[in-house]
Design an enzyme around this catalytic site. Structure first.
Site, PDB file in Angstrom:
ATOM      1  N   LYS A 197      -1.525   0.439  -0.666  1.00  0.00           N
ATOM      2  CA  LYS A 197      -1.401   0.954  -1.914  1.00  0.00           C
ATOM      3  C   LYS A 197      -0.017   1.215  -2.580  1.00  0.00           C
ATOM      4  O   LYS A 197       0.337   1.124  -3.854  1.00  0.00           O
ATOM      5  CB  LYS A 197      -2.235   2.070  -2.279  1.00  0.00           C
ATOM      6  N   ASP A 198       0.903   1.542  -1.428  1.00  0.00           N
ATOM      7  CA  ASP A 198       2.214   1.834  -2.077  1.00  0.00           C
ATOM      8  C   ASP A 198       2.976   0.576  -2.593  1.00  0.00           C
ATOM      9  O   ASP A 198       3.607   1.048  -3.569  1.00  0.00           O
ATOM     10  CB  ASP A 198       3.095   2.359  -0.814  1.00  0.00           C
TER      11      ASP A 198
END
Ligand SMILES: *Cc1c(COP(=O)(O)O)cnc(C)c1O
Length: 493
Positions: free
Chosen positions: A112-113
């Protein structure tokens, strides 16, 4: 090239890329898309030899025509430079049966980063470009990974506030501590007495509540979303597909033009959809393989064309893929139907009313041209973690192991296969340790150190000593108290 994005459900609803990023979701519930994907092409010859940052700039230029080259460059630098522990950003690792593309080297150790480091930069730039005179409030419900990545991305961003809600007792100890220790002067973290669906539906209700929005408007605040339906999260995810391909060419594994497969652990269909976009704009992809856990609604859909969410929600050891409504699938349906907005609206109405829909034969045929699907049970996932560690001396997290098992079940030896790795094994230490040794009752942080001693795989910096960081957020509320909580606290951040 079309300068505007349109709603999947209504071609007459259009917004500039900057405004689509700020708004997240179209007002009619549709998702923002460009209908001329095929007119946007990346010249693959230009990609090979470029680093992650340079590839990112090429991809963003194709989809953000209202951003200048300098703006895009500044966003990419701020999002990734020094933020990922590996300077390649998403390194490619060769194992016996395929390649693993590591997407988890960012500040919160989940893929998700990649999207959530970039979205805040795009948001900041979009606020400036549109001369916005209001503040943005990001409301996010999380089953664990999105919340922390969003907090880390948006902390201390001017003109933005962020509040994250997670299910009390519904996330791993590591995920809980990651969120409770979050720093930043514009953040709020709150547990709710309920499950993830309660948190999610609570937030969805607020997004369509006109009274609530009017209350926020009095404070000059507009709502926005950090969910994966936002194009500002989708576009960054295209980049690593190109990066993986360029790496394979540079390493002499393939020649430019050869098609390859990607196997993707899938939940909300955002990661794999970015691969589909990459293929549409020129990446030589043979198949995108959609890997599910026991919540295999997507597997059934890709086999049969029937999407049916009316089934039990199962808790698995790959919780970030425990999902029955994969929002981003709507975008695939849009393209596979030849950009037929009215048809998409029909399908989504069916899903809302009946809990299911069936797509036409030609739409299914289009989807099966690009996609294959498979799934893995909890037991198979654990066996795969154990086997890959034994055979390759490589530690998979449970989500990546689901995809790796799906690869092993049906290896296509005519093409190179890349498995997308979405989390550090230390984010799910309990399950990984159990896969190697059977049941355990130890504390997750003790196990983290044990796992490190045994495997010598480094613990990501953000997780080392996480249990010793000061807890800054302790709020717990009833699930129907979200609205009053937001209105009560929004002034204080
Ligand atoms: C979010 C997530 C996924 C699923 O990705 P989607 O884009 O929702 O399909 C898989 N693995 C991990 C670790 C995740 O955090």
């Amino acid at each position: 090239m079309n300068q505007y994005y349109e709603s999947t459900r209504d071609a007459s609803i259009t917004l500039s890329p900057a405004k689509a990023i700020l708004q997240g979701l179209s007002n009619d519930g549709g998702l923002f898309v460009v209908s001329d994907l095929k007119d946007r092409q990346i010249d693959m010859k230009r990609i090979v030899g470029k680093n992650y940052y340079e590839i990112a700039e090429e991809v963003f230029a194709l989809f953000l025509p209202d951003f200048t080259k300098e703006e895009i460059q500044a966003c990419v630098e701020a999002a990734y430079r020094g933020k990922f522990s590996n300077e390649e950003v998403t390194p490619l690792v060769k194992l016996k049966d395929g390649f693993v593309l590591e997407l988890f080297n960012g500040p919160t150790s989940a893929f998700k980063d990649v999207g959530l480091q970039m979205l805040p930069q795009l948001t900041k730039t979009a606020l400036k470009k549109t001369n916005a005179d209001y503040e943005v409030l990001i409301l996010t419900a999380t089953s664990g990974d999105t919340g922390k990545a969003a907090l880390e991305g948006f902390k201390d961003v001017d003109h933005v506030k962020i509040m994250v809600f997670y299910p009390n007792d519904g996330v791993s100890k590591v995920q809980e501590m990651q969120m409770k220790t979050q720093t930043g002067n514009n953040v709020k973290v709150c547990a709710i007495e309920g499950n993830f669906d309660d948190a999610q539906s609570g937030i969805k209700k607020l997004f369509v509540d006109d009274n609530f929005k009017a209350e926020l408007a009095k404070e000059n605040i507009k709502l926005s979303s950090a969910n994966s339906i936002n194009i500002g999260r989708l576009l960054p995810q295209m980049v690593y597909y190109f990066y993986a391909y360029a790496s394979l060419v540079e390493q002499g594994e393939i020649t430019l033009g050869d098609e390859i497969n990607f196997v993707v652990p899938t939940g909300n269909f955002g990661n794999i959809l970015a691969g589909y976009y990459a293929k549409q704009v020129g990446l030589p992809v043979h198949k995108l393989v959609c890997a599910s856990n026991d919540n295999n609604v997507l597997y059934d859909f890709i086999q049969t064309g029937r999407y049916d969410r009316k089934r039990d929600f199962l808790k698995t050891i790959s919780p970030s893929m425990d999902i029955l409504i994969s929002s981003n699938l709507e975008r695939l349906l849009f393209f596979a139907s030849g950009c037929d907005n009215a048809y998409i609206k029909e399908l989504m109405d069916d899903l809302a009313k009946e809990g299911s829909y069936q797509v036409k034969e030609d739409v299914l045929a289009n989807i099966q041209k690009d996609f294959k699907a498979g799934y893995a049970t909890n037991q198979q996932t654990q066996e795969t973690i154990r086997d890959v560690y034994k055979n390759d001396n490589y530690l998979l997290d449970p989500h990546t192991a689901v995809a790796y098992k799906v690869l092993l079940d049906d290896v296509d030896t005519a093409h190179k296969n890349v498995v997308l790795s979405t989390a550090s094994p230390y984010k799910f230490t309990n399950s990984v340790y159990e896969a190697l040794h059977g049941e355990t009752t130890d504390d997750e942080f003790i196990l983290m150190n044990k796992l490190h001693e045994e495997t010598q795989v480094p613990i990501p910096a953000n997780l080392v000593d996480l249990d010793k960081k000061p807890v800054l957020h302790n709020d717990v509320i009833e699930k129907d108290a979200m609205e009053s909580y937001v209105l009560d606290k929004v002034g204080s951040i």
